[in-house]
Design a protein around this motif. Structure first.
Motif, PDB file in Angstrom:
ATOM      1  N   GLY A  70       0.825  -1.202   0.000  1.00  0.00           N
ATOM      2  CA  GLY A  70       0.000   0.000   0.000  1.00  0.00           C
ATOM      3  C   GLY A  70       0.855   1.246   0.000  1.00  0.00           C
ATOM      4  N   PHE A  71       0.181   2.364   0.180  1.00  0.00           N
ATOM      5  CA  PHE A  71       0.860   3.654   0.164  1.00  0.00           C
ATOM      6  C   PHE A  71       1.058   4.145   1.591  1.00  0.00           C
ATOM      7  CE2 PHE A  71      -1.595   3.571  -3.822  1.00  0.00           C
ATOM      8  CZ  PHE A  71      -0.553   3.695  -4.724  1.00  0.00           C
ATOM      9  N   THR A  72       2.114   4.882   1.753  1.00  0.00           N
ATOM     10  CA  THR A  72       2.325   5.516   3.053  1.00  0.00           C
ATOM     11  C   THR A  72       1.500   6.781   3.114  1.00  0.00           C
ATOM     12  OG1 THR A  72       4.199   6.838   2.313  1.00  0.00           O
ATOM     13  CG2 THR A  72       4.689   4.621   3.144  1.00  0.00           C
ATOM     14  N   LEU A  73       1.362   7.311   4.270  1.00  0.00           N
ATOM     15  CA  LEU A  73       0.589   8.540   4.466  1.00  0.00           C
ATOM     16  C   LEU A  73       1.208   9.697   3.694  1.00  0.00           C
ATOM     17  CD1 LEU A  73      -1.760   9.903   5.867  1.00  0.00           C
ATOM     18  CD2 LEU A  73      -0.260  10.351   7.804  1.00  0.00           C
ATOM     19  N   ILE A  74       2.502   9.776   3.662  1.00  0.00           N
ATOM     20  CA  ILE A  74       3.187  10.861   2.944  1.00  0.00           C
ATOM     21  C   ILE A  74       2.924  10.756   1.447  1.00  0.00           C
ATOM     22  CG2 ILE A  74       5.459  11.795   2.342  1.00  0.00           C
ATOM     23  CD1 ILE A  74       6.362  11.055   5.158  1.00  0.00           C
ATOM     24  N   GLU A  75       2.965   9.570   0.897  1.00  0.00           N
ATOM     25  CA  GLU A  75       2.688   9.387  -0.529  1.00  0.00           C
ATOM     26  C   GLU A  75       1.255   9.789  -0.871  1.00  0.00           C
ATOM     27  OE1 GLU A  75       5.642   5.640  -1.589  1.00  0.00           O
ATOM     28  OE2 GLU A  75       3.630   5.251  -0.771  1.00  0.00           O
ATOM     29  N   ALA A  76       0.307   9.453  -0.055  1.00  0.00           N
ATOM     30  CA  ALA A  76      -1.094   9.820  -0.291  1.00  0.00           C
ATOM     31  C   ALA A  76      -1.287  11.338  -0.234  1.00  0.00           C
ATOM     32  CB  ALA A  76      -1.990   9.131   0.729  1.00  0.00           C
ATOM     33  N   VAL A  77      -0.663  12.010   0.698  1.00  0.00           N
ATOM     34  CA  VAL A  77      -0.787  13.473   0.819  1.00  0.00           C
ATOM     35  C   VAL A  77      -0.153  14.159  -0.384  1.00  0.00           C
ATOM     36  CG1 VAL A  77      -0.025  15.463   2.170  1.00  0.00           C
ATOM     37  CG2 VAL A  77      -0.973  13.474   3.320  1.00  0.00           C
ATOM     38  N   VAL A  78       1.001  13.700  -0.822  1.00  0.00           N
ATOM     39  CA  VAL A  78       1.665  14.284  -1.995  1.00  0.00           C
ATOM     40  C   VAL A  78       0.788  14.083  -3.235  1.00  0.00           C
ATOM     41  CG1 VAL A  78       3.661  14.067  -3.544  1.00  0.00           C
ATOM     42  CG2 VAL A  78       3.989  14.121  -1.066  1.00  0.00           C
ATOM     43  N   ALA A  79       0.230  12.917  -3.416  1.00  0.00           N
ATOM     44  CA  ALA A  79      -0.628  12.644  -4.569  1.00  0.00           C
ATOM     45  C   ALA A  79      -1.866  13.544  -4.547  1.00  0.00           C
ATOM     46  CB  ALA A  79      -1.032  11.176  -4.583  1.00  0.00           C
ATOM     47  N   LEU A  80      -2.493  13.715  -3.393  1.00  0.00           N
ATOM     48  CA  LEU A  80      -3.658  14.600  -3.292  1.00  0.00           C
ATOM     49  C   LEU A  80      -3.273  16.055  -3.568  1.00  0.00           C
ATOM     50  CD1 LEU A  80      -5.590  13.115  -0.233  1.00  0.00           C
ATOM     51  CD2 LEU A  80      -6.303  13.167  -2.627  1.00  0.00           C
ATOM     52  N   ALA A  81      -2.096  16.501  -3.119  1.00  0.00           N
ATOM     53  CA  ALA A  81      -1.651  17.873  -3.369  1.00  0.00           C
ATOM     54  C   ALA A  81      -1.445  18.106  -4.864  1.00  0.00           C
ATOM     55  CB  ALA A  81      -0.368  18.161  -2.591  1.00  0.00           C
ATOM     56  N   ILE A  82      -0.805  17.147  -5.526  1.00  0.00           N
ATOM     57  CA  ILE A  82      -0.597  17.272  -6.978  1.00  0.00           C
ATOM     58  C   ILE A  82      -1.932  17.298  -7.706  1.00  0.00           C
ATOM     59  CG2 ILE A  82       0.307  16.067  -9.010  1.00  0.00           C
ATOM     60  CD1 ILE A  82       2.645  15.124  -7.231  1.00  0.00           C
ATOM     61  N   MET A  83      -2.846  16.442  -7.300  1.00  0.00           N
ATOM     62  CA  MET A  83      -4.174  16.409  -7.914  1.00  0.00           C
ATOM     63  C   MET A  83      -4.914  17.726  -7.691  1.00  0.00           C
ATOM     64  SD  MET A  83      -6.516  13.157  -7.540  1.00  0.00           S
ATOM     65  CE  MET A  83      -7.983  12.900  -8.383  1.00  0.00           C
ATOM     66  N   GLY A  84      -4.777  18.302  -6.520  1.00  0.00           N
ATOM     67  CA  GLY A  84      -5.414  19.583  -6.223  1.00  0.00           C
ATOM     68  C   GLY A  84      -4.878  20.708  -7.101  1.00  0.00           C
ATOM     69  N   VAL A  85      -3.565  20.752  -7.311  1.00  0.00           N
ATOM     70  CA  VAL A  85      -2.958  21.777  -8.169  1.00  0.00           C
ATOM     71  C   VAL A  85      -3.442  21.615  -9.611  1.00  0.00           C
ATOM     72  CG1 VAL A  85      -0.759  22.564  -9.153  1.00  0.00           C
ATOM     73  CG2 VAL A  85      -0.939  22.127  -6.708  1.00  0.00           C
ATOM     74  N   VAL A  86      -3.473  20.398 -10.108  1.00  0.00           N
ATOM     75  CA  VAL A  86      -3.943  20.143 -11.473  1.00  0.00           C
ATOM     76  C   VAL A  86      -5.412  20.549 -11.628  1.00  0.00           C
ATOM     77  CG1 VAL A  86      -4.433  18.318 -13.163  1.00  0.00           C
ATOM     78  CG2 VAL A  86      -2.243  18.367 -11.963  1.00  0.00           C
ATOM     79  N   MET A  87      -6.259  20.196 -10.694  1.00  0.00           N
ATOM     80  CA  MET A  87      -7.689  20.534 -10.763  1.00  0.00           C
ATOM     81  C   MET A  87      -7.894  22.056 -10.695  1.00  0.00           C
ATOM     82  SD  MET A  87      -9.250  17.782 -11.333  1.00  0.00           S
ATOM     83  CE  MET A  87     -10.933  18.146 -11.011  1.00  0.00           C
ATOM     84  N   THR A  88      -7.143  22.732  -9.843  1.00  0.00           N
ATOM     85  CA  THR A  88      -7.247  24.193  -9.750  1.00  0.00           C
ATOM     86  C   THR A  88      -6.851  24.844 -11.067  1.00  0.00           C
ATOM     87  OG1 THR A  88      -6.745  24.092  -7.394  1.00  0.00           O
ATOM     88  CG2 THR A  88      -6.464  26.218  -8.473  1.00  0.00           C
ATOM     89  N   THR A  89      -5.793  24.376 -11.677  1.00  0.00           N
ATOM     90  CA  THR A  89      -5.346  24.918 -12.963  1.00  0.00           C
ATOM     91  C   THR A  89      -6.401  24.689 -14.049  1.00  0.00           C
ATOM     92  OG1 THR A  89      -3.058  24.467 -12.330  1.00  0.00           O
ATOM     93  CG2 THR A  89      -3.484  24.861 -14.663  1.00  0.00           C
ATOM     94  N   LEU A  90      -6.958  23.504 -14.107  1.00  0.00           N
ATOM     95  CA  LEU A  90      -8.002  23.214 -15.098  1.00  0.00           C
ATOM     96  C   LEU A  90      -9.239  24.070 -14.874  1.00  0.00           C
ATOM     97  CD1 LEU A  90      -7.771  19.335 -15.434  1.00  0.00           C
ATOM     98  CD2 LEU A  90      -7.068  21.059 -17.085  1.00  0.00           C
ATOM     99  N   PHE A  91      -9.659  24.227 -13.619  1.00  0.00           N
ATOM    100  CA  PHE A  91     -10.838  25.030 -13.316  1.00  0.00           C
ATOM    101  C   PHE A  91     -10.607  26.490 -13.687  1.00  0.00           C
ATOM    102  CE2 PHE A  91     -13.346  27.621 -10.320  1.00  0.00           C
ATOM    103  CZ  PHE A  91     -14.613  27.225 -10.717  1.00  0.00           C
ATOM    104  N   GLN A  92      -9.429  27.034 -13.371  1.00  0.00           N
ATOM    105  CA  GLN A  92      -9.109  28.419 -13.708  1.00  0.00           C
ATOM    106  C   GLN A  92      -9.068  28.613 -15.226  1.00  0.00           C
ATOM    107  OE1 GLN A  92      -8.884  30.839 -11.510  1.00  0.00           O
ATOM    108  NE2 GLN A  92      -8.503  32.395 -13.050  1.00  0.00           N
ATOM    109  N   GLY A  93      -8.516  27.660 -15.946  1.00  0.00           N
ATOM    110  CA  GLY A  93      -8.475  27.737 -17.403  1.00  0.00           C
ATOM    111  C   GLY A  93      -9.859  27.721 -18.017  1.00  0.00           C
ATOM    112  N   GLN A  94     -10.744  26.884 -17.487  1.00  0.00           N
ATOM    113  CA  GLN A  94     -12.113  26.841 -17.989  1.00  0.00           C
ATOM    114  C   GLN A  94     -12.819  28.157 -17.728  1.00  0.00           C
ATOM    115  OE1 GLN A  94     -14.752  24.271 -15.904  1.00  0.00           O
ATOM    116  NE2 GLN A  94     -16.342  24.387 -17.464  1.00  0.00           N
TER     117      GLN A  94
END
Length: 162
Positions: free
Chosen positions: A6-30
């Motif tokens: 499985g994933f460690t807690l740190i890996e899960a937090v980093v993945a969620l942070a990256i996903m949040g940045v990508v979603m924010t960029t897409l939403f702002q572009g739209q």
């Protein structure tokens, strides 16, 4: 010792942070894309109207400027097709907030919607303000036959008197 997969807690937090940045960029572009199309649409309609009026295939000449379609002078331009002799009226309907090209034999083409003010000066300068406050101004590049028609009428009257 049992090894768990499985994933460690740190890996899960980093993945969620990256996903949040990508979603924010897409939403702002739209949001920027939607806003840009709303602002640019009146500009596109303005240039399409000018292109349609100045199209050499229509053979338009300016015959008269009047107050038809409005309460003050300079709200309408009478156009004549020099090939067919058909007459048209470029007019501003202040109640409907639109500019249209009306054919005297019937029929009408709506050129622009959402117009708050429209005026045509004697030098054929078109001035328009949209409902959103965007201001446009351009000189209509059509042959001006207002003086030529007056001269022809005067010439015909003098011929009759001789």
């Amino acid at each position: 010792m049992i090894r768990r997969r499985g994933f460690t807690l740190i890996e899960a937090v980093v993945a969620l942070a990256i996903m949040g940045v990508v979603m924010t960029t897409l939403f702002q572009g739209q949001r920027n894309l939607v806003r840009r199309t709303q602002v640019d649409l009146p500009t596109v309609e303005w240039y399409l109207m000018l292109h349609e009026l100045e199209n050499p295939d229509h053979h338009f000449v300016v015959a008269h400027i009047s107050d038809e379609g409005g309460l003050t002078p300079g709200k309408a331009v009478h156009l004549v097709n020099t090939v067919t002799g058909k007459q048209y009226l470029l007019t501003y309907y202040h109640i409907l907030h639109r500019i249209a090209l009306h054919h005297y034999g019937g029929g009408e083409i709506q050129l622009i919607r959402g117009v708050r003010q429209f005026h045509v000066d004697d030098d054929l300068t078109l001035t328009m303000t949209t409902d959103k406050g965007i201001h446009f101004q351009a000189q209509l590049l059509l042959p001006d036959r207002r003086g030529a028609m007056d001269e022809e009428a005067t010439r015909n009257d003098s011929d009759l008197g001789d």
